[in-house]
Design a protein around this motif. Structure first.
Motif, PDB file in Angstrom:
ATOM      1  N   MET A   1      70.537  48.098  53.409  1.00 41.53           N
ATOM      2  CA  MET A   1      69.565  47.261  52.733  1.00 41.53           C
ATOM      3  C   MET A   1      68.161  47.800  52.965  1.00 41.53           C
ATOM      4  SD  MET A   1      68.862  43.244  53.319  1.00 41.53           S
ATOM      5  CE  MET A   1      67.164  43.015  53.730  1.00 41.53           C
ATOM      6  N   GLN A   2      67.410  47.946  51.885  1.00 44.19           N
ATOM      7  CA  GLN A   2      66.060  48.463  52.015  1.00 44.19           C
ATOM      8  C   GLN A   2      65.074  47.330  52.246  1.00 44.19           C
ATOM      9  OE1 GLN A   2      65.313  50.888  48.534  1.00 44.19           O
ATOM     10  NE2 GLN A   2      65.633  52.706  49.765  1.00 44.19           N
ATOM     11  N   ASP A   3      64.042  47.671  52.957  1.00 46.43           N
ATOM     12  CA  ASP A   3      62.974  46.734  53.252  1.00 46.43           C
ATOM     13  C   ASP A   3      62.111  46.497  52.004  1.00 46.43           C
ATOM     14  OD1 ASP A   3      61.333  45.407  55.480  1.00 46.43           O
ATOM     15  OD2 ASP A   3      59.863  46.688  54.478  1.00 46.43           O
ATOM     16  N   ALA A   4      61.424  45.359  51.967  1.00 48.79           N
ATOM     17  CA  ALA A   4      60.578  45.020  50.805  1.00 48.79           C
ATOM     18  C   ALA A   4      59.473  46.056  50.612  1.00 48.79           C
ATOM     19  CB  ALA A   4      59.977  43.629  50.986  1.00 48.79           C
ATOM     20  N   TYR A   5      58.891  46.541  51.711  1.00 50.33           N
ATOM     21  CA  TYR A   5      57.847  47.558  51.594  1.00 50.33           C
ATOM     22  C   TYR A   5      58.399  48.837  50.965  1.00 50.33           C
ATOM     23  CZ  TYR A   5      54.627  44.873  54.570  1.00 50.33           C
ATOM     24  OH  TYR A   5      53.789  43.923  55.078  1.00 50.33           O
ATOM     25  N   GLU A 156      62.345  55.245  56.089  1.00 54.83           N
ATOM     26  CA  GLU A 156      62.814  54.968  54.723  1.00 54.83           C
ATOM     27  C   GLU A 156      61.731  55.310  53.704  1.00 54.83           C
ATOM     28  OE1 GLU A 156      64.045  50.906  54.434  1.00 54.83           O
ATOM     29  OE2 GLU A 156      65.756  51.176  55.774  1.00 54.83           O
ATOM     30  N   ILE A 157      60.507  54.923  54.003  1.00 57.75           N
ATOM     31  CA  ILE A 157      59.401  55.224  53.086  1.00 57.75           C
ATOM     32  C   ILE A 157      59.223  56.731  52.968  1.00 57.75           C
ATOM     33  CG2 ILE A 157      56.896  55.056  52.774  1.00 57.75           C
ATOM     34  CD1 ILE A 157      57.067  52.191  53.864  1.00 57.75           C
ATOM     35  N   GLN A 158      59.324  57.442  54.093  1.00 59.69           N
ATOM     36  CA  GLN A 158      59.178  58.903  54.060  1.00 59.69           C
ATOM     37  C   GLN A 158      60.295  59.539  53.239  1.00 59.69           C
ATOM     38  OE1 GLN A 158      56.536  60.728  55.092  1.00 59.69           O
ATOM     39  NE2 GLN A 158      57.590  62.384  54.020  1.00 59.69           N
ATOM     40  N   LYS A 159      61.518  59.018  53.340  1.00 61.76           N
ATOM     41  CA  LYS A 159      62.621  59.542  52.521  1.00 61.76           C
ATOM     42  C   LYS A 159      62.325  59.343  51.033  1.00 61.76           C
ATOM     43  CE  LYS A 159      66.356  58.986  55.868  1.00 61.76           C
ATOM     44  NZ  LYS A 159      67.527  58.186  56.245  1.00 61.76           N
ATOM     45  N   GLU A 160      61.766  58.181  50.688  1.00 60.21           N
ATOM     46  CA  GLU A 160      61.397  57.917  49.288  1.00 60.21           C
ATOM     47  C   GLU A 160      60.314  58.887  48.833  1.00 60.21           C
ATOM     48  OE1 GLU A 160      62.767  55.849  47.053  1.00 60.21           O
ATOM     49  OE2 GLU A 160      64.245  55.228  48.555  1.00 60.21           O
ATOM     50  N   VAL A 161      59.345  59.160  49.705  1.00 65.75           N
ATOM     51  CA  VAL A 161      58.263  60.103  49.380  1.00 65.75           C
ATOM     52  C   VAL A 161      58.850  61.495  49.145  1.00 65.75           C
ATOM     53  CG1 VAL A 161      56.244  61.301  50.327  1.00 65.75           C
ATOM     54  CG2 VAL A 161      56.423  58.828  50.539  1.00 65.75           C
ATOM     55  N   ASP A 162      59.728  61.938  50.044  1.00 66.96           N
ATOM     56  CA  ASP A 162      60.337  63.265  49.902  1.00 66.96           C
ATOM     57  C   ASP A 162      61.116  63.375  48.595  1.00 66.96           C
ATOM     58  OD1 ASP A 162      59.254  63.888  52.368  1.00 66.96           O
ATOM     59  OD2 ASP A 162      61.134  63.573  53.478  1.00 66.96           O
ATOM     60  N   SER A 163      61.854  62.323  48.257  1.00 69.56           N
ATOM     61  CA  SER A 163      62.627  62.303  47.015  1.00 69.56           C
ATOM     62  C   SER A 163      61.697  62.354  45.797  1.00 69.56           C
ATOM     63  CB  SER A 163      63.495  61.048  46.979  1.00 69.56           C
ATOM     64  OG  SER A 163      64.100  60.909  45.724  1.00 69.56           O
ATOM     65  N   ALA A 164      60.631  61.572  45.839  1.00 68.23           N
ATOM     66  CA  ALA A 164      59.693  61.536  44.704  1.00 68.23           C
ATOM     67  C   ALA A 164      58.996  62.880  44.529  1.00 68.23           C
ATOM     68  CB  ALA A 164      58.670  60.423  44.909  1.00 68.23           C
ATOM     69  N   ILE A 165      58.602  63.506  45.618  1.00 67.18           N
ATOM     70  CA  ILE A 165      57.922  64.803  45.527  1.00 67.18           C
ATOM     71  C   ILE A 165      58.883  65.863  44.993  1.00 67.18           C
ATOM     72  CG2 ILE A 165      56.948  66.662  46.945  1.00 67.18           C
ATOM     73  CD1 ILE A 165      55.307  64.524  48.370  1.00 67.18           C
ATOM     74  N   LYS A 166      60.153  65.783  45.360  1.00 59.47           N
ATOM     75  CA  LYS A 166      61.141  66.718  44.807  1.00 59.47           C
ATOM     76  C   LYS A 166      61.266  66.518  43.297  1.00 59.47           C
ATOM     77  CE  LYS A 166      65.883  68.396  45.255  1.00 59.47           C
ATOM     78  NZ  LYS A 166      65.665  69.210  44.104  1.00 59.47           N
ATOM     79  N   LYS A 167      61.260  65.269  42.836  1.00 59.28           N
ATOM     80  CA  LYS A 167      61.331  64.988  41.396  1.00 59.28           C
ATOM     81  C   LYS A 167      60.106  65.543  40.678  1.00 59.28           C
ATOM     82  CE  LYS A 167      64.203  60.879  41.836  1.00 59.28           C
ATOM     83  NZ  LYS A 167      64.242  59.418  41.795  1.00 59.28           N
TER      84      LYS A 167
END
Length: 182
Positions: A1-5, A156-167
């Motif tokens: 489950m992901q956090d709201a932030y 979790e936020i850093q993983k999202e950042v890494d994924s977005a930068i790869k996109k």
């Protein structure tokens, strides 16, 4: 489950990527692309309307767009809007349609367009990093999180950042490839 932030940050990053993709679509490649006309407004009985809403756009040849207004009376206003849009192409206005013929791109123009694509990608990366900074700041100020939970959410936020930068990198690489494809 992901956090709201994490969820909120992820949604904002997706919007940044969508914005980048929209801006990349407007960059010219060696082929005709109707997306280059997105965002161009023309005068329609005193209002400003997008050209894509007032006409059908087709690609009769790989380097040609045919803009056919639904109402023949709009040909002149659409033609003047296209001329004012600084597309680097002179619209050829005919009786009931407008032709946009894209000249072949020189190597210098291709390199310049690729630089613009890269700059758009860098802007998107900066926006994504700013989102990370904002949400990490919110997380730090929130006293309802334990240190362990805060660390997990930061990861979790850093993983999202890494994924977005790869996109972002993938989108820019794809557009650069399209630009240099003859």
């Amino acid at each position: 489950m992901q956090d709201a932030y994490t969820v909120e940050a992820s949604e904002k990053m997706k919007k940044s990527i969508e914005s980048l993709e929209g801006n990349l679509a407007k960059l010219r490649t060696g082929r005709a692309n109707p997306a280059i006309l997105n965002g161009i407004l023309c005068d329609y009985y005193g209002d400003k309307m997008p050209i894509v809403d007032l006409s059908s756009i087709s690609i009769p040849e790989p380097r040609q767009l045919l803009v056919k207004p639904y109402d023949r009376n709009d040909v002149k206003s659409i033609g003047s809007a296209l001329a004012a849009a600084n597309l680097g192409i002179a619209p050829q206005i005919q009786a009931d349609c407008i032709r946009l013929i894209f000249p072949p791109m020189s190597e210098e123009v291709r390199k310049d367009t690729a630089k613009k694509a890269k700059a758009l990608g860098e802007e998107a990366k900066v926006a994504i990093r700013n989102i990370r900074r904002d949400y990490l700041s919110l997380l730090k100020d929130d006293d309802s999180y334990s240190d362990d939970l805060r660390d997990r959410v930061e990861e979790e936020i850093q993983k999202e950042v890494d994924s977005a930068i790869k996109k972002v990198d993938d989108a820019v690489a794809k557009k650069t490839n399209d630009i240099f494809t003859i």
